[in-house]
Design a protein around this motif. Structure first.
Motif, PDB file in Angstrom:
ATOM      1  N   ASN A 104      -0.020   1.354  -4.538  1.00  0.00           N
ATOM      2  CA  ASN A 104       0.596   1.434  -5.863  1.00  0.00           C
ATOM      3  C   ASN A 104       1.713   2.473  -5.879  1.00  0.00           C
ATOM      4  OD1 ASN A 104      -0.647   3.951  -6.039  1.00  0.00           O
ATOM      5  ND2 ASN A 104      -2.168   3.330  -7.561  1.00  0.00           N
ATOM      6  N   LYS A 136      -4.624   0.057  -2.430  1.00  0.00           N
ATOM      7  CA  LYS A 136      -5.238  -0.814  -3.433  1.00  0.00           C
ATOM      8  C   LYS A 136      -5.583  -2.198  -2.912  1.00  0.00           C
ATOM      9  CE  LYS A 136      -5.315   2.216  -6.664  1.00  0.00           C
ATOM     10  NZ  LYS A 136      -6.626   2.745  -7.101  1.00  0.00           N
ATOM     11  N   CYS A 167       2.600  -3.959  -6.003  1.00  0.00           N
ATOM     12  CA  CYS A 167       2.328  -2.968  -4.970  1.00  0.00           C
ATOM     13  C   CYS A 167       3.302  -3.091  -3.804  1.00  0.00           C
ATOM     14  CB  CYS A 167       0.900  -3.138  -4.444  1.00  0.00           C
ATOM     15  SG  CYS A 167      -0.388  -2.677  -5.607  1.00  0.00           S
TER      16      CYS A 167
END
Length: 237
Positions: A144, A150, A170
């Motif tokens: 992120n 993530k 992302c």
């Protein structure tokens, strides 16, 4: 800071060399990968290294003994009779580490600035920091805007693991095979035997701080195939 070099793997992509030798001793311009990475880590002040061994383990141990461990302290983490992969290999060697440490695949050659890498890891108080870069890879990590891990995706199969609803916003980067780890990581690991540390990271990214350190634009060669040895010999003299 101590370091660990993953050198236990079978190196199947480097056949025929690895039919009779460990990949750690594959030469690049006459100098084995293991020696190159010991010298690389030494250049940043690292003078204590753990080397895990399995495939042709005695050749690695003999090579280190013949060269007086290149003037530093080297510990052997012996995984015989079963290679333990990255996660099991770390757990097998955990007694060597009581503070932040660096882990690196022995078949990676890079110009990553370890000093900058360590500074970013410690300033952000991350449990784990992964060196990553924008390069071609079939497996990508997703970060992120705060560089927190993530997600993961296999671009060939579209299999993905994610800690958020969507990875669309992302950054998509490839893992460089180099980690900085707090020893507290071992408190979260419940697996035993042979397992991948990346699977552990995929679970921990949901609750703990695992960051990416982007070193795109630098040199990174995964010396995993005979063709990549030739590539590395053009860069690392």
């Amino acid at each position: 800071m101590k370091a660990m070099l993953f050198a236990a793997g079978l190196g199947t992509r480097l056949k025929p060399f690895t039919e009779n030798h460990p990949k750690a001793l594959a030469p690049v311009n006459g100098k084995p990968l293991l020696q190159r990475n010991i010298e690389y880590l030494k250049s940043f002040g690292i003078t204590e290294i753990v080397v895990n061994v399995f495939h042709f383990a005695d050749q690695i141990i003999d090579f280190l003994n013949e060269n007086d461990n290149f003037g530093i302290t080297i510990h052997i983490s012996d995984e015989r009779p079963e290679v333990l992969e990255t996660g099991g290999g770390l757990v097998n060697a955990k007694h060597f580490f009581d503070e932040d440490f660096l882990v690196m695949n022995v078949d990676i050659l890079t110009d990553l600035n370890i000093t900058d890498f360590i500074k970013a890891h410690q300033e952000n108080n991350a449990l784990v920091t992964l060196a990553v870069s924008d390069r071609t890879s079939s497996r990508k990590l997703f970060f992120n805007e705060a560089n927190a891990l993530k997600g993961w995706k296999n671009l060939n199969t579209n299999e993905e693991i994610k800690a958020i609803d969507s990875l669309d916003n992302c950054k998509e980067l490839a893992f460089s095979g180099i980690h900085l780890i707090k020893p507290e990581l071992f408190d979260f690991i419940t697996e035993t035997g042979k397992f991948s540390i990346m699977k552990v990271y995929m679970e921990l990214m949901k609750s703990e701080t695992i960051l990416g350190f982007d070193h795109s634009g630098g040199i990174l060669i995964d010396v995993g195939r005979p063709s990549s040895v030739l590539e590395a010999e053009e860069v690392f003299k």
